[in-house]
Design an enzyme around this catalytic site. Structure first.
Site, PDB file in Angstrom:
ATOM      1  N   GLU A  31      18.992  98.936  13.984  1.00 52.21           N
ATOM      2  CA  GLU A  31      18.878 100.235  13.489  1.00 52.21           C
ATOM      3  C   GLU A  31      19.027 100.282  11.924  1.00 52.21           C
ATOM      4  O   GLU A  31      19.845  99.777  11.469  1.00 52.21           O
ATOM      5  CB  GLU A  31      19.710 100.979  14.155  1.00 52.21           C
ATOM      6  CG  GLU A  31      20.474 102.406  13.605  1.00 52.21           C
ATOM      7  CD  GLU A  31      19.118 103.329  13.458  1.00 52.21           C
ATOM      8  OE1 GLU A  31      18.281 103.674  14.592  1.00 52.21           O
ATOM      9  OE2 GLU A  31      18.878 103.909  12.525  1.00 52.21           O
ATOM     10  N   ARG A 191      17.581 124.750  10.705  1.00 54.86           N
ATOM     11  CA  ARG A 191      18.611 124.579  12.021  1.00 54.86           C
ATOM     12  C   ARG A 191      19.826 124.834  11.336  1.00 54.86           C
ATOM     13  O   ARG A 191      20.293 124.175  10.535  1.00 54.86           O
ATOM     14  CB  ARG A 191      18.294 123.274  12.543  1.00 54.86           C
ATOM     15  CG  ARG A 191      16.722 122.876  12.744  1.00 54.86           C
ATOM     16  CD  ARG A 191      17.042 121.713  13.706  1.00 54.86           C
ATOM     17  NE  ARG A 191      17.046 121.931  15.097  1.00 54.86           N
ATOM     18  CZ  ARG A 191      17.241 121.071  16.243  1.00 54.86           C
ATOM     19  NH1 ARG A 191      16.954 119.680  15.887  1.00 54.86           N
ATOM     20  NH2 ARG A 191      17.183 121.275  17.214  1.00 54.86           N
ATOM     21  N   ASP A 304       8.983 109.321  19.708  1.00 54.51           N
ATOM     22  CA  ASP A 304       8.322 109.924  18.677  1.00 54.51           C
ATOM     23  C   ASP A 304       7.352 109.069  18.040  1.00 54.51           C
ATOM     24  O   ASP A 304       6.468 109.442  17.280  1.00 54.51           O
ATOM     25  CB  ASP A 304       9.342 110.587  17.510  1.00 54.51           C
ATOM     26  CG  ASP A 304       9.744 111.999  18.075  1.00 54.51           C
ATOM     27  OD1 ASP A 304       9.409 112.291  19.131  1.00 54.51           O
ATOM     28  OD2 ASP A 304      10.286 112.484  17.081  1.00 54.51           O
TER      29      ASP A 304
HETATM   30  C1  LIG Z   1      13.430 121.143  15.057  1.00 56.22           C
HETATM   31  C2  LIG Z   1      13.408 120.152  16.306  1.00 56.22           C
HETATM   32  C3  LIG Z   1      13.942 120.696  17.596  1.00 56.22           C
HETATM   33  C4  LIG Z   1      13.788 119.829  18.659  1.00 56.22           C
HETATM   34  N1  LIG Z   1      14.440 120.286  19.892  1.00 56.22           N
HETATM   35  C5  LIG Z   1      14.265 119.547  20.881  1.00 56.22           C
HETATM   36  C6  LIG Z   1      14.793 119.708  22.191  1.00 56.22           C
HETATM   37  O1  LIG Z   1      15.380 121.073  22.409  1.00 56.22           O
HETATM   38  N2  LIG Z   1      14.794 119.109  23.425  1.00 56.22           N
HETATM   39  C7  LIG Z   1      13.953 117.811  23.230  1.00 56.22           C
HETATM   40  O2  LIG Z   1      13.953 117.173  24.066  1.00 56.22           O
HETATM   41  N3  LIG Z   1      13.816 117.312  22.163  1.00 56.22           N
HETATM   42  C8  LIG Z   1      13.632 118.053  21.015  1.00 56.22           C
HETATM   43  N4  LIG Z   1      13.336 117.895  19.642  1.00 56.22           N
HETATM   44  C9  LIG Z   1      12.483 116.441  19.697  1.00 56.22           C
HETATM   45  C10 LIG Z   1      13.531 115.419  19.475  1.00 56.22           C
HETATM   46  O3  LIG Z   1      14.332 115.600  18.524  1.00 56.22           O
HETATM   47  C11 LIG Z   1      12.706 114.057  19.194  1.00 56.22           C
HETATM   48  O4  LIG Z   1      11.608 114.065  19.976  1.00 56.22           O
HETATM   49  C12 LIG Z   1      13.440 113.003  19.360  1.00 56.22           C
HETATM   50  O5  LIG Z   1      14.811 112.915  18.889  1.00 56.22           O
HETATM   51  C13 LIG Z   1      12.854 111.565  19.295  1.00 56.22           C
HETATM   52  O6  LIG Z   1      13.796 110.389  19.507  1.00 56.22           O
HETATM   53  P1  LIG Z   1      13.086 108.954  19.362  1.00 56.22           P
HETATM   54  O7  LIG Z   1      14.472 108.093  19.605  1.00 56.22           O
HETATM   55  O8  LIG Z   1      11.844 108.729  19.765  1.00 56.22           O
HETATM   56  O9  LIG Z   1      13.194 109.072  17.714  1.00 56.22           O
HETATM   57  P2  LIG Z   1      14.412 109.298  16.572  1.00 56.22           P
HETATM   58  O10 LIG Z   1      15.413 110.111  16.965  1.00 56.22           O
HETATM   59  O11 LIG Z   1      13.420 109.624  15.103  1.00 56.22           O
HETATM   60  O12 LIG Z   1      14.933 108.080  16.386  1.00 56.22           O
HETATM   61  C14 LIG Z   1      14.438 106.830  15.837  1.00 56.22           C
HETATM   62  C15 LIG Z   1      15.304 105.711  14.946  1.00 56.22           C
HETATM   63  O13 LIG Z   1      14.738 104.734  14.589  1.00 56.22           O
HETATM   64  C16 LIG Z   1      15.513 104.416  13.235  1.00 56.22           C
HETATM   65  N5  LIG Z   1      14.195 103.737  12.498  1.00 56.22           N
HETATM   66  C17 LIG Z   1      13.189 104.129  12.012  1.00 56.22           C
HETATM   67  N6  LIG Z   1      12.445 103.267  11.301  1.00 56.22           N
HETATM   68  C18 LIG Z   1      13.328 102.036  11.395  1.00 56.22           C
HETATM   69  C19 LIG Z   1      13.158 100.805  11.029  1.00 56.22           C
HETATM   70  N7  LIG Z   1      11.997 100.265  10.348  1.00 56.22           N
HETATM   71  N8  LIG Z   1      13.988  99.698  11.157  1.00 56.22           N
HETATM   72  C20 LIG Z   1      14.944 100.112  12.005  1.00 56.22           C
HETATM   73  N9  LIG Z   1      15.136 101.565  12.551  1.00 56.22           N
HETATM   74  C21 LIG Z   1      14.497 102.475  12.310  1.00 56.22           C
HETATM   75  C22 LIG Z   1      15.915 105.645  12.693  1.00 56.22           C
HETATM   76  O14 LIG Z   1      16.949 105.739  11.925  1.00 56.22           O
HETATM   77  C23 LIG Z   1      16.050 106.508  13.853  1.00 56.22           C
HETATM   78  O15 LIG Z   1      17.629 106.103  14.395  1.00 56.22           O
HETATM   79  C24 LIG Z   1      13.225 118.621  18.484  1.00 56.22           C
HETATM   80  C25 LIG Z   1      12.660 118.013  17.289  1.00 56.22           C
HETATM   81  C26 LIG Z   1      12.875 118.874  16.075  1.00 56.22           C
HETATM   82  C27 LIG Z   1      12.368 118.510  14.825  1.00 56.22           C
END
Ligand SMILES: Cc1cc2nc3c(=O)[nH]c(=O)nc-3n(C[C@H](O)[C@H](O)[C@H](O)COP(=O)(O)OP(=O)(O)OC[C@H]3O[C@@H](n4cnc5c(N)ncnc54)[C@H](O)[C@@H]3O)c2cc1C
Length: 426
Positions: A31, A191, A304
């Protein structure tokens, strides 16, 4: 014990780590942040992700910090007239309650489970507790060998590599061989969190305190609010057209003036609510088109990194959790890694593409200008008043669908002679 190397410790990466531990894998998260933590905002935890967490034994831990809304309500933007009030479906229909939770609480709970010596719902022969490397930014990825290099020159490798590194994923670029295509959606989001005590000082805002998810709909904009953190905090999200002021970052500060300007003409109650916080965060909302593939060699994407979507169905994190659970099921099946990863992609890509497109449709419906289509929408909302509402997305059983596909594969092709027997849970 095989090892899964997971890039990214967001909600998706942590869900994959828990799922894989439950399938007997060793898990390592790399991370880039200095600690695994989430920004101060709330999130809806729909039943399709809730059912996975319930199965993993996390119900009690969630109930301690989350809130369970009874209704979802819709309101008109300029005079706060109620448009509709739907009941959340009973748990028997969806496999779990619908919860709202503070992101920090959610992240802590998943991290604690991944790190715990004992799983909340034990399984035979689980993997060891998760190992995390923070301050570790992956800068080079070899998909065929499941190995990475970090910006400070360290190397890591595993039996499988999982790209859970969010919307600007470096693993995604390696998997697809193309530069990043995540694009601004045209919308921005403000937010903020307001202590319940502060809301209680204003009688006209009593409706904000109810056990409800509230959606206020207006032209090119909408506002969502609901209680989180054991009913002590109100989480508010305000979506409007991107004014060009925002960038894609989780920590950009906004101002009261900006928010009030974006919602000029909205009802006095809403403007009062928007004026209460001391601190505003803002985001540019990003989305992806469906990727040609999520898998290359021993590497797969989730969350994402492969399906960033506009948040209008509150499904982004829920889909990342579904991905994590389904990927763990596929890798726990005993099929060779490349076959398991393809099976994962075959099940998950159509599912998340449908959800992404549903989120785009929700935007069209929520952001209508006043006129005939808006009146038709409002009439349709009114017809549902007081009735139970069930989104087809909430009843989806991600692990069940994955198991079904794995069973079909195994009964059609059998397992390779030297592959371990499929896990008994299939
Ligand atoms: C305004 C808003 C409201 C939302 N509301 C909701 C909701 O109510 N319900 C819902 O289900 N979803 C909601 N979402 C969507 C949700 O927030 C995301 O889809 C979710 O957090 C994605 O999770 P993830 O683990 O895929 O990515 P992320 O949470 O983006 O995690 C990625 C991680 O990878 C790390 N990282 C990145 N690049 C590297 C690298 N090169 N090396 C090492 N680490 C790295 C980052 O630091 C981060 O910790 C919302 C989004 C937004 C913007």
């Amino acid at each position: 014990m095989p090892t899964a190397l997971i890039v990214g410790g967001g909600l998706g990466g942590l869900a994959a780590a828990i799922g894989l531990r439950r399938e007997g894998w060793t898990t390592v998260i790399l991370e880039s942040a200095h600690q695994i933590n989430e920004v101060g905002a709330g999130i809806q935890l729909p039943a399709n992700s809730g059912r996975i967490l319930v199965k993993w034994g996390l119900r009690e831990k969630i109930e301690k910090v989350a809130c369970r809304p009874v209704t979802t309500r819709y309101w008109r933007y300029d005079n706060a007239a109620p448009l509709s009030k739907w009941l959340y479906p009973p748990e028997e229909l969806t496999g779990a309650p619908y919860w709202n939770i503070h992101r920090g609480d959610y992240q802590k709970l998943l991290l604690a489970e991944a790190l715990s010596p004992v799983l909340s719902s034990p399984v035979p022969n689980p993997g060891p507790p998760l190992t995390t490397f923070t301050n570790t930014t992956v800068s080079y990825v070899d998909c065929e060998t499941a190995s990475v290099k970090t910006a400070d020159g360290r190397s890591f490798s595993g039996d499988v590599l999982i790209g859970a590194d969010g919307v600007r994923s470096v693993v995604k670029v390696a998997v697809t061989g193309e530069p990043d295509h995540a694009k601004p959606s045209g919308d921005q989001a403000f937010r903020f969190l307001i202590p319940v005590e502060k809301v209680k000082e204003h009688r006209e805002l009593d409706f904000v305190l109810d056990r409800a998810v509230n959606n206020h709909l207006g032209p090119d904009a909408h506002i969502v609010h609901y209680p989180v953190h054991g009913y002590r905090i109100i989480n508010v999200i305000c979506v409007s057209r991107d004014t060009g002021l925002t960038q894609e970052s989780w920590n950009q500060q906004g101002s009261r003036e900006e928010v009030l300007k974006a919602f000029d003409g909205w009802s006095p109650e809403i403007l009062k609510l928007l004026s209460l916080p001391d601190k505003y965060l803002k985001w540019q909302l990003i989305k992806r088109e469906e990727l040609p593939t999520w898998v290359r060699g021993k590497t797969a994407l989730l969350g994402d990194a492969c399906h960033a979507m506009v948040p209008y169905l509150a499904q982004g994190a829920a889909q990342a959790v579904e991905d994590g659970a389904a990927l763990a099921r596929a890798l726990g099946s005993g099929l060779p890694v490349d076959v398991a990863l393809r099976a994962y992609e075959n099940v998950r890509k159509p599912r998340t593409t449908a959800v992404m497109s549903g989120a785009d449709d929700a935007r069209t419906s929520y952001h209508m200008h006043d006129g005939v289509p808006q009146m038709k929408r409002d009439n349709a909302f009114k017809k549902g008043w007081g009735k139970g509402s069930i989104s087809p997305h909430w009843a989806y059983d991600a692990e069940g669908e994955m198991n079904k596909h794995l069973n079909e594969l195994i009964s059609r092709d059998g397992t390779p002679e030297n592959a371990p027997r499929p896990h008994a849970r299939i």
